[in-house]
Design a protein around this motif. Sequence first.
Motif, PDB file in Angstrom:
ATOM      1  N   THR A 193      -4.737  -2.091  -6.050  1.00  0.00           N
ATOM      2  CA  THR A 193      -6.133  -2.502  -6.175  1.00  0.00           C
ATOM      3  C   THR A 193      -6.248  -3.805  -6.948  1.00  0.00           C
ATOM      4  O   THR A 193      -7.054  -4.682  -6.611  1.00  0.00           O
ATOM      5  CB  THR A 193      -6.953  -1.401  -6.875  1.00  0.00           C
ATOM      6  N   VAL A 196      -5.769  -6.759  -4.826  1.00  0.00           N
ATOM      7  CA  VAL A 196      -6.967  -7.142  -4.060  1.00  0.00           C
ATOM      8  C   VAL A 196      -7.750  -8.200  -4.827  1.00  0.00           C
ATOM      9  O   VAL A 196      -8.129  -9.250  -4.291  1.00  0.00           O
ATOM     10  CB  VAL A 196      -7.864  -5.911  -3.797  1.00  0.00           C
ATOM     11  N   LEU A 244     -11.714   3.645  -1.360  1.00  0.00           N
ATOM     12  CA  LEU A 244     -10.749   2.636  -0.918  1.00  0.00           C
ATOM     13  C   LEU A 244     -10.883   2.356   0.574  1.00  0.00           C
ATOM     14  O   LEU A 244     -10.634   1.224   1.022  1.00  0.00           O
ATOM     15  CB  LEU A 244      -9.334   3.095  -1.247  1.00  0.00           C
ATOM     16  N   MET A 247     -13.625  -0.033   0.719  1.00  0.00           N
ATOM     17  CA  MET A 247     -13.157  -1.334   0.243  1.00  0.00           C
ATOM     18  C   MET A 247     -12.337  -2.048   1.311  1.00  0.00           C
ATOM     19  O   MET A 247     -12.483  -3.269   1.518  1.00  0.00           O
ATOM     20  CB  MET A 247     -12.319  -1.158  -1.031  1.00  0.00           C
ATOM     21  N   THR A 248     -11.477  -1.312   2.004  1.00  0.00           N
ATOM     22  CA  THR A 248     -10.650  -1.924   3.050  1.00  0.00           C
ATOM     23  C   THR A 248     -11.517  -2.544   4.142  1.00  0.00           C
ATOM     24  O   THR A 248     -11.249  -3.655   4.612  1.00  0.00           O
ATOM     25  CB  THR A 248      -9.710  -0.869   3.656  1.00  0.00           C
ATOM     26  N   THR A 280     -15.035   2.152  -6.684  1.00  0.00           N
ATOM     27  CA  THR A 280     -13.600   2.435  -6.685  1.00  0.00           C
ATOM     28  C   THR A 280     -13.055   2.520  -8.097  1.00  0.00           C
ATOM     29  O   THR A 280     -12.292   3.442  -8.440  1.00  0.00           O
ATOM     30  CB  THR A 280     -12.844   1.345  -5.900  1.00  0.00           C
ATOM     31  N   ALA A 340      -5.972  -3.820  -0.034  1.00  0.00           N
ATOM     32  CA  ALA A 340      -6.877  -2.664  -0.069  1.00  0.00           C
ATOM     33  C   ALA A 340      -6.364  -1.552   0.832  1.00  0.00           C
ATOM     34  O   ALA A 340      -6.423  -0.361   0.479  1.00  0.00           O
ATOM     35  CB  ALA A 340      -8.286  -3.082   0.336  1.00  0.00           C
TER      36      ALA A 340
END
Length: 361
Positions: A193, A196, A244, A247-248, A280, A340
Amino acid sequence: MWAQARQSSRRPPGLCHAGAVTGTGLAATAVVAPWTARLVDRYGQARVAVPATALAVLGSLALLLCVRFEAPAWTLFAAYAATATTPNTGGMSRARWAHLHRGDAATLHTANAFEQAVDELCFMLGPVLAALLCSALFPEAGTLAGAVLLLTGVLVFAAQRSTEPPVSPRTTAGGSLLRTPGLAPLLAVFLATGAVFGAMEVVTLAYVDGPAAGPVLALQAAGSCAAGLVYGRARRGAGLAACLAAMTVLMTLPLLGASTGSLLALAGGLLVAGMATAPTMVTGMTLVQRLTPPARLNEGMTLAVTALLAGVAAGSATGGWAAEHAPTTTYAFLLPAAAAAAALVLAVVRSAGMTKARRSS
């Protein structure tokens, strides 16, 4: 900055030294921070945080003097390494929330979300304040102000004795926290993370490469701050894998925005992508609070932050390399989304492993 480096085959010595000094400081922090947190758990936040902060501030002042008077390069490394004693104030604050709201998951969730939103606000305002001070006063003014604010903040924080968690002397050695079931895989998720964040920052700076870079990048923190406040009002949090996964998906928006060639589209993509950050982080930190024994909570939170910082460093280095060597900087925006996705895979594997362990026990 990276675009300027591409235009010249000769890299200024100052940038080389700055990168090496920063890397040394990060390595020192990775070693020292968990030990500082362990002392905080054993002897109390106020007793350890204040002298540790004073030493770190002295290191910052020494660094400023070395730069100001052009001291030998080795002094920069020594001075910056001393700042590794800076206590993890965010972890100490979250330890207080966990102590105050232990047994009340909903209230703790709201408190952690508020903490994350405040963090993002600092990320937005800090660089702006530093740039303003450096341009209006003198080049070292930003770092000097940061040192003063750090010492003042820790003194005020430490003075709040009523909320400080009680010290729990250990009757046994306890062993490494990394042996705690599920914690080491969770730290791996934090590492990915962090990559990222590191990759997104460097790639964005390379793409924008101008005065607008700071405000555009700050939109990511603004989106996270807003999402943190909204997430804190939810009655219950989402799972780490779900956060996550979001987030991806959202980390592909800056790539799509950059591919249009529009700075406005990139800014919008960063704003929306940032909204996945706070949920997250809140969910991940809450898991750390649950897994870590109460007597070692500061140490557990510091390990999580250390993993994040290591990921940021790795993401920054990889993002810089990609911005240098990719056909266009736009392709480098694939890195944050890939990081991510890696974090998502690690979270799913961790969850599956925890489920299997529970069934076999």
